[in-house]
Design a protein around this motif. Structure first.
Motif, mmCIF file in Angstrom:
data_model
loop_
_atom_site.group_PDB
_atom_site.id
_atom_site.type_symbol
_atom_site.label_atom_id
_atom_site.label_comp_id
_atom_site.label_asym_id
_atom_site.label_seq_id
_atom_site.Cartn_x
_atom_site.Cartn_y
_atom_site.Cartn_z
ATOM 1 N N GLY A 1 58.929 -69.239 -75.909
ATOM 2 C CA GLY A 1 59.312 -67.981 -75.289
ATOM 3 C C GLY A 1 60.815 -67.823 -75.154
ATOM 4 N N ARG A 2 61.548 -68.082 -76.252
ATOM 5 C CA ARG A 2 63.013 -68.039 -76.194
ATOM 6 C C ARG A 2 63.624 -67.177 -77.302
ATOM 7 N NH1 ARG A 2 65.658 -73.597 -76.435
ATOM 8 N NH2 ARG A 2 67.462 -72.289 -75.953
ATOM 9 N N LEU A 3 62.897 -66.204 -77.789
ATOM 10 C CA LEU A 3 63.439 -65.363 -78.857
ATOM 11 C C LEU A 3 64.404 -64.300 -78.335
ATOM 12 C CD1 LEU A 3 60.282 -64.865 -81.101
ATOM 13 C CD2 LEU A 3 62.315 -66.212 -81.647
ATOM 14 N N ALA A 4 64.118 -63.751 -77.145
ATOM 15 C CA ALA A 4 64.997 -62.724 -76.576
ATOM 16 C C ALA A 4 66.398 -63.271 -76.340
ATOM 17 C CB ALA A 4 64.418 -62.196 -75.267
ATOM 18 N N GLU A 5 66.500 -64.572 -76.201
ATOM 19 C CA GLU A 5 67.783 -65.231 -75.998
ATOM 20 C C GLU A 5 68.732 -65.006 -77.173
ATOM 21 O OE1 GLU A 5 69.032 -69.848 -74.987
ATOM 22 O OE2 GLU A 5 67.001 -69.143 -74.547
ATOM 23 N N ILE A 6 68.150 -64.795 -78.387
ATOM 24 C CA ILE A 6 69.014 -64.569 -79.545
ATOM 25 C C ILE A 6 68.849 -63.176 -80.144
ATOM 26 C CG2 ILE A 6 69.200 -67.009 -80.126
ATOM 27 C CD1 ILE A 6 67.108 -66.628 -82.285
ATOM 28 N N PHE A 7 67.703 -62.515 -79.905
ATOM 29 C CA PHE A 7 67.462 -61.204 -80.507
ATOM 30 C C PHE A 7 67.498 -60.054 -79.505
ATOM 31 C CE2 PHE A 7 65.095 -63.808 -83.773
ATOM 32 C CZ PHE A 7 66.007 -63.587 -84.791
ATOM 33 N N GLY A 8 67.581 -60.350 -78.208
ATOM 34 C CA GLY A 8 67.693 -59.285 -77.229
ATOM 35 C C GLY A 8 66.376 -58.832 -76.635
ATOM 36 N N LYS A 9 66.431 -57.746 -75.871
ATOM 37 C CA LYS A 9 65.328 -57.317 -75.012
ATOM 38 C C LYS A 9 64.075 -56.899 -75.770
ATOM 39 C CE LYS A 9 67.213 -52.613 -74.629
ATOM 40 N NZ LYS A 9 67.730 -51.583 -73.685
ATOM 41 N N ASP A 10 64.196 -56.521 -77.043
ATOM 42 C CA ASP A 10 63.020 -56.114 -77.802
ATOM 43 C C ASP A 10 61.999 -57.248 -77.934
ATOM 44 O OD1 ASP A 10 63.976 -53.596 -78.131
ATOM 45 O OD2 ASP A 10 64.602 -53.846 -80.216
ATOM 46 N N LEU A 11 62.442 -58.482 -77.762
ATOM 47 C CA LEU A 11 61.534 -59.626 -77.915
ATOM 48 C C LEU A 11 61.026 -60.173 -76.586
ATOM 49 C CD1 LEU A 11 60.746 -60.804 -80.718
ATOM 50 C CD2 LEU A 11 62.819 -59.415 -80.780
ATOM 51 N N VAL A 12 61.326 -59.489 -75.483
ATOM 52 C CA VAL A 12 60.888 -59.978 -74.171
ATOM 53 C C VAL A 12 59.365 -60.042 -74.094
ATOM 54 C CG1 VAL A 12 60.774 -59.434 -71.708
ATOM 55 C CG2 VAL A 12 62.960 -59.313 -72.908
ATOM 56 N N ILE B 1 67.801 -63.283 -71.799
ATOM 57 C CA ILE B 1 67.894 -62.134 -72.699
ATOM 58 C C ILE B 1 69.337 -61.979 -73.149
ATOM 59 C CG2 ILE B 1 67.420 -59.673 -72.987
ATOM 60 C CD1 ILE B 1 65.602 -59.883 -70.505
ATOM 61 N N LYS B 2 69.539 -61.913 -74.442
ATOM 62 C CA LYS B 2 70.879 -61.785 -74.992
ATOM 63 C C LYS B 2 71.552 -60.515 -74.480
ATOM 64 C CE LYS B 2 73.326 -61.696 -79.430
ATOM 65 N NZ LYS B 2 73.153 -61.752 -80.904
ATOM 66 N N GLY B 3 72.738 -60.660 -73.892
ATOM 67 C CA GLY B 3 73.521 -59.526 -73.432
ATOM 68 C C GLY B 3 73.053 -58.902 -72.130
ATOM 69 N N GLU B 4 72.036 -59.499 -71.487
ATOM 70 C CA GLU B 4 71.519 -58.931 -70.255
ATOM 71 C C GLU B 4 71.186 -60.046 -69.267
ATOM 72 O OE1 GLU B 4 68.565 -55.942 -70.547
ATOM 73 O OE2 GLU B 4 69.342 -55.099 -72.423
ATOM 74 N N GLN B 5 70.850 -59.634 -68.035
ATOM 75 C CA GLN B 5 70.475 -60.616 -67.029
ATOM 76 C C GLN B 5 69.115 -61.226 -67.360
ATOM 77 O OE1 GLN B 5 70.605 -58.641 -63.217
ATOM 78 N NE2 GLN B 5 72.742 -59.232 -62.875
ATOM 79 N N ASP B 6 68.937 -62.464 -66.915
ATOM 80 C CA ASP B 6 67.644 -63.116 -67.089
ATOM 81 C C ASP B 6 66.569 -62.332 -66.343
ATOM 82 O OD1 ASP B 6 69.211 -65.003 -68.287
ATOM 83 O OD2 ASP B 6 68.935 -66.549 -66.757
ATOM 84 N N THR B 7 65.329 -62.447 -66.832
ATOM 85 C CA THR B 7 64.206 -61.847 -66.116
ATOM 86 C C THR B 7 63.246 -62.962 -65.715
ATOM 87 O OG1 THR B 7 62.453 -60.187 -66.197
ATOM 88 C CG2 THR B 7 62.866 -61.393 -68.227
ATOM 89 N N THR B 8 62.671 -62.848 -64.547
ATOM 90 C CA THR B 8 61.732 -63.855 -64.063
ATOM 91 C C THR B 8 60.385 -63.194 -63.790
ATOM 92 O OG1 THR B 8 62.417 -63.528 -61.769
ATOM 93 C CG2 THR B 8 63.553 -65.240 -63.015
ATOM 94 N N TYR B 9 59.331 -63.959 -63.890
ATOM 95 C CA TYR B 9 57.998 -63.456 -63.577
ATOM 96 C C TYR B 9 57.105 -64.622 -63.167
ATOM 97 C CZ TYR B 9 56.322 -65.072 -68.174
ATOM 98 O OH TYR B 9 55.977 -65.829 -69.257
ATOM 99 N N GLN B 10 55.967 -64.298 -62.586
ATOM 100 C CA GLN B 10 55.008 -65.307 -62.155
ATOM 101 C C GLN B 10 53.699 -65.147 -62.921
ATOM 102 O OE1 GLN B 10 54.493 -65.037 -57.867
ATOM 103 N NE2 GLN B 10 55.864 -66.778 -57.561
#
Length: 793
Positions: free
Chosen positions: A91-102, A354-363
């Motif tokens: 679950g680490r794709l958004a880290e390089i590709f941005g929010k579309d992969l969240v 998320i690349k270029g944005e704040q991290d998001t957390t969830y439970q």
């Protein structure tokens, strides 16, 4: 004039500078196939000969040196692929590709793959040979990360290289296991049909599962010793890594071959991408030799052969995922109901960068059945808590170190079978043949039983305790065949034989490919390697001509236009061959779409597009086209009660009208090559423009279609154009009468580095059904002019 001359000189200088810059960059970032490199940890020198297809032939004095060298050369050709697949499962794709992969990250991080990996790693025997070789392989990869050239993709997306751990390796197998599963695409649709329309609609669908079967029969003989559908669909569309789909394989015993030796053929079907899935290597030490095909980040090959034996695999397609509807405690949403009272959900906190944005957390809430899918799929339209129970995470995972090691280090069919017996998920058909004349097929999975009459392909009751697993099946009871009387074994993801007296449930493909395999193998007594090469590229459907004749019963031919009458005659006389110039193939596939649409779309609504390309839709087709009476014929959105004759006439007229608008009024122009194409997309090439031209391979016109042996898998949809998404990830033919000239081909090329000469050098050979040699002869190998020597540091 002077100004124009200066401008031309300027443009010439710029062109020269760009060419020189490209040359410098390509040289500095391309893999190193010649010379000497020092790496630490080696006991002795390792020599790597690269053949004319970029396959490394690794010669080492011991196995640990060989695996350390393999890790190094694997990384220099496929590091970007390794990076993508380890990030996907974690679950680490958004880290390089941005929010579309969240959404993708949220799904995969919530499935429990990483948690299952951690538990499996805790139980590893660190004194085992498998573990030591795995760590040597990882060390080779990490030394390349430290000292080797950084692939261009890392610069383009702005990501730093990170060293790999054994957890990354386990995560790869977790992704493979999930992509093999089909329940998450099918169960939600079937459950909605059951709940909205009741038993009649459901029964017509599922009753087709036991019809039109080519069953993989069980027979065991001794070894020869002498010698969430729509939501998940949106997520899947964004995956930058290939999903696993299906596959073909057959192994002929000595009695079925012209030269009296076993022949194995295998072509696993996997989503097309660039680089392609498998990385080939030939490893040779004083105690070990294997020519193998490895996934990214895997030390031991899942496909392989040597002079003594060969093995391959296909997807078993057994049902190993069940969805349970939990009941929350009305007074405490952190508890759920069981037959013994209320239990507390396990609460798992997750963070996505998320690349270029704040991290998001969830439970995520986790019940005894697994994660609550509502927590990890934001757009899941169901208020009830739906838990996913998956055998891969439910039971300890032995797939990596035990299974893949055992299969690639076997010394007999019996020892090979012991490795195959350890698979619990994903379910695999494991195929085997050897130089002694043994052939085998093993359905390898942890099969299980539930109460009689429980239909597992809809949601189960999580609260009552009545829908739980009752018993696990011992491997010896799994369907399998060794040295059967009919002298061959085969697999095409079709229905396996009975388990404890009943057909085992699953998401099996229709009989099309399995029937074609049997038809060909029963057509004559003896086959050779050339026959097998032709067969693996076969483009004839075993069922299409029958299906089309059944579908067209009741069409009012006299009322058709001249184009309609010609189209009717053309498709009615089709032999099922998907050639490039076939007009009938184009008509047939448009008729399929219109038939499915007219039959099912009114009831299924937005779920129809997903259902249309499931195994369930394929399996019901042959029965549905024959039914005179069906609850599905009536369109629920109209006051009239439609019958079969209304449906089939509407289907035919709509198909012809569409094709006339799409391809012109001349039926002869409706060729298959005008609507079918294949392109191997790179994760960065998907952006289009110059990046597409640089990184993607294709597009190409091709032959074949859905459910033929040369399985070119595309989605039926409203567009009338068929972009091939998946197909044979490699075609291999291994002949023990001529083992040094066994052959294979992969869809694009051996290297994932865009500056490598082996990036796409096999693409045209693959499309044309050609093969290249898998070299085993040491003298021939050493004639290579590409030699990389790895010296101890």
């Amino acid at each position: 004039m002077k100004l124009l001359k200066k401008l031309l000189i300027f443009l010439f200088i710029v062109a020269i500078l760009l060419t020189v810059s490209y040359w410098i960059i390509s040289k500095s970032l391309s893999p190193n196939y010649n010379g000497e490199i020092e790496i630490s940890g080696l006991k002795d020198k390792v020599t790597v000969f690269y053949d004319d297809n970029g396959v490394p032939h690794i010669n080492a004095e011991n196995n640990e040196d060989a695996l350390r060298a393999f890790g190094y050369v694997h990384a220099q050709d496929r590091l970007w692929q390794m990076e993508l697949i380890r990030r996907l499962a974690a679950g680490r794709l958004a880290e390089i590709f941005g929010k579309d992969l969240v959404r993708v990250d949220k799904l995969f991080s919530g499935l429990g793959i990483e948690e299952a990996a951690a538990k499996s790693i805790e139980g590893i025997d660190k004194s085992s040979e498998a573990y030591k070789l795995t760590m040597a392989y990882l060390d080779g990869i990490n030394q390349f990360i430290e000292d080797g050239a950084t692939p261009l993709e890392f610069y383009l997306v702005g990501v730093e290289k990170e060293k790999y751990t054994i957890k990354d390796i386990y995560n790869v197998f977790g992704y493979m296991a999930f992509s093999f599963a089909a329940a998450h695409k099918t169960d939600p649709i079937l459950n909605e049909i059951k709940e909205k329309y009741g038993s009649k609609h459901m029964q017509e669908l599922v009753s087709s599962f036991s019809e039109n079967l080519t069953v993989n029969k069980t027979q065991k003989n001794p070894e020869i010793k002498a010698t969430m559908a729509q939501a998940l669909n949106l997520i899947y569309d964004k995956l930058p890594v290939s999903p696993f789909i299906g596959s073909n394989s057959w192994v002929l015993g000595p009695e079925k071959t012209a030269n009296g030796k076993v022949i194995l053929a295998n072509d696993p079907h996997i989503g097309f991408s660039q680089p392609s899935v498998w990385y080939q290597s030939h490893i040779k030490t004083p105690t070990y030799e294997i020519y193998g095909f490895n996934l990214a980040l895997t030390p031991f090959p899942l496909l392989g052969h040597n002079r003594e034996y060969a093995y391959g695999l296909t997807m078993l397609a057994n049902d190993d995922i069940d969805f349970y509807v939990e009941q929350n405690n009305p007074e405490n949403a952190l508890e759920y109901k069981t037959e013994k009272g209320f239990s507390k959900y396990e609460i798992v906190d997750k963070t996505i960068k998320i690349k270029g944005e704040q991290d998001t957390t969830y439970q995520i809430k986790v019940s005894r059945h697994g994660p609550i899918m509502n927590d990890i799929i934001e757009h899941l339209n169901d208020e009830r808590p739906i838990a996913m129970q998956w055998i891969y995470t439910k039971l300890p995972n032995q797939l990596l170190l035990d299974v893949s090691y055992d299969m690639s280090h076997a010394n007999s069919m019996d020892s090979f079978k012991k490795g195959a017996a350890k698979v619990h998920a994903p379910g695999l058909n494991i195929m085997y043949g050897d130089a002694k004349g043994n052939v085998g097929w093993f359905s390898s999975a942890k099969l299980y039983q539930v109460r009689d009459s429980l239909f597992r392909q809809a949601y189960l009751d999580g609260a009552s305790g009545e829908d739980e697993i009752i018993d696990y099946v011992d491997f010896e009871e799994n369907p399998q065949a060794t040295n059967p009387d009919w002298n061959y074994v085969y697999s095409a993801n079709h229905q396996i034989d009975t388990v404890r007296g009943k057909l085992y449930p699953g998401y099996y493909q229709p009989q099309d490919r399995s029937k074609r395999i049997v038809d060909i193998l029963e057509s004559k007594k003896k086959f050779n390697k050339e026959d097998m090469k032709d067969m693996i590229f076969d483009i004839t459907s075993s069922t299409a001509s029958t299906i089309i004749k059944d579908m067209l019963v009741g069409v009012d031919v006299n009322s058709l236009s001249p184009s309609g009458k010609k189209a009717y005659e053309t498709v009615s006389n089709w032999d099922g061959r998907y050639t490039k110039n076939s007009v009938a193939a184009t008509i047939y596939n448009r008729l399929l779409f219109e038939f499915y649409k007219a039959t099912y779309q009114d009831e299924m609504g937005s779920g129809f597009d997903i259902f249309l390309n499931t195994q369930t839709a394929k399996r019901v087709l042959a029965e549905q086209v024959k039914r005179q009476e069906s609850v599905w014929w009536d369109n629920v959105n109209t006051e009239a009660v439609e019958k079969r004759v209304d449906v089939v006439n509407g289907v035919f007229n709509n198909a012809i009208s569409f094709l006339e608008k799409q391809l012109g009024e001349n039926v002869d122009d409706w060729r298959w090559d005008r609507v079918l194409s294949v392109e191997h997309e790179h994760a960065i090439g998907k952006a289009g423009g110059i990046l597409r031209k640089l990184f993607n391979v294709g597009p190409f016109t091709t032959v074949g279609g859905n459910e033929v042996l040369n399985n070119q898998i595309f989605h039926l949809d409203s567009t009338g154009y068929y972009k091939v998404k998946s197909g044979p990830s490699t075609r291999r033919v291994i002949d023990f009468s001529d083992i040094e000239n066994s052959v294979a081909v992969i869809p694009t090329g051996q290297s994932g580095n865009v500056f490598s000469p082996y990036y796409k050098n096999q693409a045209l050979q693959y499309v044309n059904g050609e093969f290249v040699k898998m070299k085993l002869n040491q003298e021939e190998i050493e004639k290579s002019d590409q030699k990389l020597v790895l010296q101890p540091k």
